[in-house]
Design a protein around this motif. Structure first.
Motif, PDB file in Angstrom:
ATOM      1  N   ASP A  21       0.825  -1.211   0.000  1.00 11.27           N
ATOM      2  CA  ASP A  21       0.000   0.000   0.000  1.00 11.27           C
ATOM      3  C   ASP A  21       0.858   1.260   0.000  1.00 11.27           C
ATOM      4  O   ASP A  21       0.555   2.241  -0.683  1.00 11.27           O
ATOM      5  CB  ASP A  21      -0.951   0.020   1.196  1.00 11.27           C
ATOM      6  N   GLY A  22       1.941   1.247   0.779  1.00 12.03           N
ATOM      7  CA  GLY A  22       2.836   2.393   0.812  1.00 12.03           C
ATOM      8  C   GLY A  22       3.528   2.618  -0.525  1.00 12.03           C
ATOM      9  O   GLY A  22       3.677   3.750  -0.985  1.00 12.03           O
ATOM     10  N   ARG A  24       2.359   1.597  -3.497  1.00  9.89           N
ATOM     11  CA  ARG A  24       1.316   2.039  -4.416  1.00  9.89           C
ATOM     12  C   ARG A  24       1.026   3.523  -4.210  1.00  9.89           C
ATOM     13  O   ARG A  24       0.872   4.287  -5.164  1.00  9.89           O
ATOM     14  CB  ARG A  24       0.044   1.211  -4.226  1.00  9.89           C
ATOM     15  N   SER A  25       0.964   3.958  -2.975  1.00  7.68           N
ATOM     16  CA  SER A  25       0.722   5.361  -2.670  1.00  7.68           C
ATOM     17  C   SER A  25       1.841   6.246  -3.220  1.00  7.68           C
ATOM     18  O   SER A  25       1.596   7.301  -3.797  1.00  7.68           O
ATOM     19  CB  SER A  25       0.586   5.542  -1.159  1.00  7.68           C
ATOM     20  N   MET A  26       3.094   5.814  -3.044  1.00  2.34           N
ATOM     21  CA  MET A  26       4.212   6.577  -3.582  1.00  2.34           C
ATOM     22  C   MET A  26       4.111   6.681  -5.104  1.00  2.34           C
ATOM     23  O   MET A  26       4.257   7.763  -5.674  1.00  2.34           O
ATOM     24  CB  MET A  26       5.541   5.924  -3.210  1.00  2.34           C
ATOM     25  N   SER A  28       1.566   6.558  -6.968  1.00  2.00           N
ATOM     26  CA  SER A  28       0.425   7.353  -7.426  1.00  2.00           C
ATOM     27  C   SER A  28       0.800   8.818  -7.613  1.00  2.00           C
ATOM     28  O   SER A  28       0.113   9.549  -8.312  1.00  2.00           O
ATOM     29  CB  SER A  28      -0.754   7.230  -6.458  1.00  2.00           C
ATOM     30  N   THR A  29       1.901   9.243  -7.015  1.00  2.00           N
ATOM     31  CA  THR A  29       2.338  10.635  -7.151  1.00  2.00           C
ATOM     32  C   THR A  29       3.187  10.854  -8.392  1.00  2.00           C
ATOM     33  O   THR A  29       3.692  11.944  -8.626  1.00  2.00           O
ATOM     34  CB  THR A  29       3.136  11.100  -5.908  1.00  2.00           C
ATOM     35  N   MET A 168      -2.233  10.354  -8.830  1.00  2.00           N
ATOM     36  CA  MET A 168      -2.972  10.596  -7.594  1.00  2.00           C
ATOM     37  C   MET A 168      -4.283   9.804  -7.574  1.00  2.00           C
ATOM     38  O   MET A 168      -5.291  10.247  -7.061  1.00  2.00           O
ATOM     39  CB  MET A 168      -3.237  12.087  -7.382  1.00  2.00           C
ATOM     40  N   ARG A 169      -4.244   8.615  -8.252  1.00  2.00           N
ATOM     41  CA  ARG A 169      -5.377   7.685  -8.357  1.00  2.00           C
ATOM     42  C   ARG A 169      -6.594   8.296  -9.052  1.00  2.00           C
ATOM     43  O   ARG A 169      -7.741   7.949  -8.765  1.00  2.00           O
ATOM     44  CB  ARG A 169      -5.746   7.126  -6.985  1.00  2.00           C
ATOM     45  N   GLU A 170      -6.315   9.214  -9.978  1.00  2.00           N
ATOM     46  CA  GLU A 170      -7.377   9.852 -10.768  1.00  2.00           C
ATOM     47  C   GLU A 170      -6.940   9.986 -12.215  1.00  2.00           C
ATOM     48  O   GLU A 170      -5.761  10.185 -12.498  1.00  2.00           O
ATOM     49  CB  GLU A 170      -7.680  11.254 -10.234  1.00  2.00           C
TER      50      GLU A 170
END
Length: 177
Positions: A21-22, A24-26, A28-29, A168-170
């Protein structure tokens, strides 16, 4: 100067705070373009999935790579067929990006596509601004994904619309600064 092929010894210690998750979050930026990777299976049925892990590798020969989940039916079709199409989506194609990311088994019934005799996979005719037809030259599994290298055999420009972006998941539109 001689180039070394042995990796350097790392002094980094493993860290428990790098989770999927961490990570994936990175990632996404880091915005990227969006495509639909397609192929046909042995029976001629179309397979495809939304992919943002695409990049150029070489100009001579012109080579792309795509990273696909190891258990993906699209990957299985690519391996059977030995080729794939990279449909680069334009900014009006958010619906198609979401459809091919959804796993809907009827996705090819819900969007226009063609398969001509020179194509490496289905071309998404309404929503791709450009399609690259590629022949597989190498696959390499890394973790839960497989990197597929493909020599580009043909490029079909379908429109001049700007690309669809994802970050940013968009999904986002290209905007001039």
């Amino acid at each position: 100067m001689t180039e070394s092929t042995a990796p350097p010894t790392s002094t980094l210690s493993p860290s428990a705070d790098v989770t999927p998750d961490g990570f994936r979050s990175m990632m996404s930026t880091f915005p990227t373009g969006v495509c639909v990777v397609t192929s046909l299976d042995r029976e001629g049925s179309p397979w495809g999935m939304t992919c943002s892990s695409v990049c150029s590798v070489s100009l001579d020969p012109p080579t792309l790579l795509v990273c696909l989940r190891a258990g993906s039916p699209t990957l299985a079709a690519i391996r059977e067929q030995g080729g794939f199409a990279v449909n680069l989506l334009h900014e009006e194609a958010r619906g198609t990006a979401e459809l091919f990311a959804s796993g809907d088994p009827h996705r090819f019934d819900l969007t226009p596509w063609v398969q001509d005799p020179f194509a490496a996979g289905p071309h998404v005719v309404r929503d791709a601004h450009t399609v690259a037809d590629c022949a597989v030259v190498l696959t390499q599994q890394v973790g839960d994904h497989v990197t597929v290298f493909g020599t580009t055999r043909r490029i079909v420009r379908q429109s001049t619309e700007p690309p669809l972006l994802y970050g940013m998941r968009e999904f986002r539109r290209w905007s001039a600064v």
